[in-house]
Design an enzyme around this catalytic site. Structure first.
Site, PDB file in Angstrom:
ATOM      1  N   GLY A 220      41.692  29.492  39.633  1.00 36.00           N
ATOM      2  CA  GLY A 220      41.737  28.629  38.447  1.00 36.00           C
ATOM      3  C   GLY A 220      42.151  27.221  38.831  1.00 36.00           C
ATOM      4  O   GLY A 220      42.966  27.040  39.738  1.00 36.00           O
TER       5      GLY A 220
ATOM      6  N   GLU B 171      47.439  33.707  44.613  1.00 29.95           N
ATOM      7  CA  GLU B 171      47.511  34.963  45.378  1.00 29.95           C
ATOM      8  C   GLU B 171      46.149  35.457  45.875  1.00 29.95           C
ATOM      9  O   GLU B 171      46.045  35.943  46.999  1.00 29.95           O
ATOM     10  CB  GLU B 171      48.183  36.054  44.532  1.00 29.95           C
ATOM     11  CG  GLU B 171      47.610  36.090  43.135  1.00 29.95           C
ATOM     12  CD  GLU B 171      47.867  37.358  42.341  1.00 29.95           C
ATOM     13  OE1 GLU B 171      48.422  38.314  42.883  1.00 29.95           O
ATOM     14  OE2 GLU B 171      47.455  37.379  41.168  1.00 29.95           O
TER      15      GLU B 171
ATOM     16  N   ILE C 176      49.448  27.266  37.972  1.00 32.41           N
ATOM     17  CA  ILE C 176      50.313  26.825  36.869  1.00 32.41           C
ATOM     18  C   ILE C 176      51.297  27.934  36.519  1.00 32.41           C
ATOM     19  O   ILE C 176      52.325  27.677  35.915  1.00 32.41           O
ATOM     20  CB  ILE C 176      49.514  26.400  35.613  1.00 32.41           C
ATOM     21  CG1 ILE C 176      48.739  27.569  35.005  1.00 32.41           C
ATOM     22  CG2 ILE C 176      48.596  25.237  35.912  1.00 32.41           C
ATOM     23  CD1 ILE C 176      48.307  27.300  33.570  1.00 32.41           C
ATOM     24  N   ASP C 177      50.989  29.180  36.921  1.00 27.20           N
ATOM     25  CA  ASP C 177      51.853  30.312  36.556  1.00 27.20           C
ATOM     26  C   ASP C 177      53.164  30.357  37.352  1.00 27.20           C
ATOM     27  O   ASP C 177      54.090  31.067  36.963  1.00 27.20           O
ATOM     28  CB  ASP C 177      51.108  31.638  36.774  1.00 27.20           C
ATOM     29  CG  ASP C 177      49.948  31.821  35.819  1.00 27.20           C
ATOM     30  OD1 ASP C 177      49.808  31.003  34.886  1.00 27.20           O
ATOM     31  OD2 ASP C 177      49.179  32.782  35.996  1.00 27.20           O
TER      32      ASP C 177
ATOM     33  N   GLY D 254      50.185  33.070  31.826  1.00 29.24           N
ATOM     34  CA  GLY D 254      51.179  33.820  32.599  1.00 29.24           C
ATOM     35  C   GLY D 254      50.706  35.257  32.673  1.00 29.24           C
ATOM     36  O   GLY D 254      51.054  36.075  31.838  1.00 29.24           O
TER      37      GLY D 254
ATOM     38  N   ARG E  85      51.565  32.303  11.747  1.00 31.54           N
ATOM     39  CA  ARG E  85      50.388  31.655  12.321  1.00 31.54           C
ATOM     40  C   ARG E  85      50.467  31.749  13.848  1.00 31.54           C
ATOM     41  O   ARG E  85      51.548  31.755  14.420  1.00 31.54           O
ATOM     42  CB  ARG E  85      50.336  30.182  11.924  1.00 31.54           C
ATOM     43  CG  ARG E  85      50.110  29.960  10.440  1.00 31.54           C
ATOM     44  CD  ARG E  85      48.670  30.281  10.041  1.00 31.54           C
ATOM     45  NE  ARG E  85      48.378  29.866   8.691  1.00 31.54           N
ATOM     46  CZ  ARG E  85      48.486  30.629   7.605  1.00 31.54           C
ATOM     47  NH1 ARG E  85      48.925  31.884   7.725  1.00 31.54           N
ATOM     48  NH2 ARG E  85      48.199  30.162   6.413  1.00 31.54           N
TER      49      ARG E  85
ATOM     50  N   ARG F 226      46.053  23.738  31.487  1.00 31.50           N
ATOM     51  CA  ARG F 226      45.582  23.546  32.861  1.00 31.50           C
ATOM     52  C   ARG F 226      44.836  22.240  33.058  1.00 31.50           C
ATOM     53  O   ARG F 226      44.566  21.844  34.188  1.00 31.50           O
ATOM     54  CB  ARG F 226      44.626  24.693  33.193  1.00 31.50           C
ATOM     55  CG  ARG F 226      45.111  25.581  34.265  1.00 31.50           C
ATOM     56  CD  ARG F 226      44.403  26.877  34.300  1.00 31.50           C
ATOM     57  NE  ARG F 226      42.974  26.806  34.520  1.00 31.50           N
ATOM     58  CZ  ARG F 226      42.229  27.895  34.685  1.00 31.50           C
ATOM     59  NH1 ARG F 226      42.792  29.087  34.658  1.00 31.50           N
ATOM     60  NH2 ARG F 226      40.949  27.795  34.880  1.00 31.50           N
TER      61      ARG F 226
HETATM   62  O1  F6P Z   1      45.990  31.823  37.383  1.00 33.51           O
HETATM   63  C1  F6P Z   1      46.311  30.991  36.349  1.00 33.51           C
HETATM   64  C2  F6P Z   1      45.725  31.407  35.061  1.00 33.51           C
HETATM   65  O2  F6P Z   1      46.012  30.281  34.325  1.00 33.51           O
HETATM   66  C3  F6P Z   1      46.248  32.685  34.400  1.00 33.51           C
HETATM   67  O3  F6P Z   1      47.455  32.550  33.725  1.00 33.51           O
HETATM   68  C4  F6P Z   1      45.127  33.045  33.472  1.00 33.51           C
HETATM   69  O4  F6P Z   1      45.155  34.401  33.113  1.00 33.51           O
HETATM   70  C5  F6P Z   1      43.949  32.706  34.294  1.00 33.51           C
HETATM   71  O5  F6P Z   1      44.323  31.599  35.100  1.00 33.51           O
HETATM   72  C6  F6P Z   1      42.696  32.449  33.478  1.00 33.51           C
HETATM   73  O6  F6P Z   1      41.803  31.660  34.188  1.00 33.51           O
HETATM   74  P1  F6P Z   1      40.209  31.810  34.209  1.00 33.51           P
HETATM   75  O7  F6P Z   1      39.756  31.956  32.797  1.00 33.51           O
HETATM   76  O8  F6P Z   1      39.766  30.533  34.840  1.00 33.51           O
HETATM   77  O9  F6P Z   1      39.876  33.006  35.009  1.00 33.51           O
END
Ligand code: F6P
Length: 344
Positions: A11, A104, A127-128, A171, A268, A277
């Protein structure tokens, strides 16, 4: 060492361009090493989608979000053929070392290539903030700033309408964004994957707040909390990416519905999604990303292959890639305890 390659995978994340710029400047200015930009993450090494990077190509990119190289969740470990193409292209383009910027999954591939003899160094990105071996990943501070501002804004509208506001944030494995932005924004409840919760207790807490005269509540929820059917993750369908991850999202809606049912209060839900992001990195992330980029080049030159640049306290150092990807760095009970002091 004459030429190194750099790629960004997984991401996207604010600060990626700052890393690329730092890598190019350090390699060319300090060591007279050429830099090859690899496009779209590992896909670029499978398909030979590469371009030389110069001072000119990285000029002006420091404050820009995203990545000028593009990114993907392509996983070359899925087939021997893809891995062979990666190895062939590393040879074909005369790449003497690789800098891999990722989380990772991307770094897991890097670790395997290191085992196969490719000189490789990782830079922690997500960002996590859930990578082990480093106190912080770049991108996290920016995401926290965005979420904190959103919580501030949601406070005023929640208060005016006497509503419960559920805020869903990113997250997947851990609740770093939820916890830190939740503390910063004064959340009344924070739900994260590391801390199992009972929805009845959450509802009771909200009702007690109302009895005390607080007619609104802000509940921050990390997307990775287990509250789906039969307590699983809430996903957006069955599809998974090449690393086997389902696309998360929607748990805030499920929790919001339940809270409304149990408290009788109008509720809501706001899912902050990709806003977290996108856009320009904070000063902290620009500096951290720059320091990581410089360090990564130094590590390659010093033959520290199989390692990842890291931040410990305020010092930039290095750790084994294997350590970094071994397990997610979770929120410590102590930190969550601080957040909890302000619940209700
Ligand atoms: O790895 C960061 C992250 O922002 C996760 O928290 C989220 O689940 C994921 O990326 C979603 O990203 P994409 O839609 O690009 O696969």
């Amino acid at each position: 060492m004459k030429k190194i390659g750099v790629l960004t995978g997984g991401g996207d994340c604010p600060g990626l361009n700052a890393v690329i710029r730092a890598v190019v400047r350090r390699a060319i200015d300090t060591y007279q090493i050429g830099v090859l930009g690899i496009r779209e993450g590992w896909a670029g090494l499978i398909n030979g989608n590469v371009e030389p990077l110069t001072h000119f190509s990285v000029s002006g990119i420091l404050p820009r979000g995203g990545t000028i190289l593009g990114t993907s969740r392509t996983n070359p470990l899925k087939s021997n053929e893809s891995m062979q193409k990666v190895l062939n292209n590393i040879k074909k383009y005369g790449v003497n070392g690789l800098i891999v910027v990722g989380g990772e999954d991307t770094l897991g591939v890097a670790s395997r290539l290191h085992d196969m003899g490719v000189p490789i160094v990782g830079v922690p990105k997500t960002i996590d903030n859930d990578l082990s071996g480093t106190d912080y990943t770049f991108g996290f501070d920016t995401a926290v700033s965005i979420v904190t501002e959103a919580i501030d804004r949601l406070h005023t509208t929640a208060e005016s309408h006497h509503r419960v506001m559920v805020v869903e944030v990113m997250g997947r494995h851990t609740g770093w964004i939820a916890t830190i932005a939740g503390i910063a924004g004064g959340a009344d409840c924070i739900l994260i994957p590391e801390q199992p919760f009972k929805i009845n207790e959450v509802a009771e807490m909200i009702k007690k707040r109302r009895e005390k005269g607080k007619t609104f509540s802000i509940v921050v929820v990390a997307e990775g909390v287990e509250f789906g059917e039969s307590s699983g993750l809430v996903t957006q369908g069955e599809k998974t990416d090449e690393f086997g991850h389902a696309l998360l999202g929607g748990v805030g809606n499920v929790i919001g519905k339940k809270i409304e049912e149990l408290t009788g209060m109008e509720t809501r839900v706001t899912n902050l999604g990709y806003i977290q992001r996108g856009g320009s990195p904070t000063a902290f992330d620009r500096v951290l990303a720059t320091r990581f980029g410089v360090k990564a080049v130094d590590m390659l030159v010093n033959k520290e292959s199989g390692k990842m640049a890291c931040l410990k306290g305020n010092e930039i150092g290095s750790v084994d890639l294997k350590e970094a990807i071994s397990s997610s760095k979770t929120i410590t009970p102590d930190l969550y305890q601080v957040a909890k002091l302000f619940f209700g």
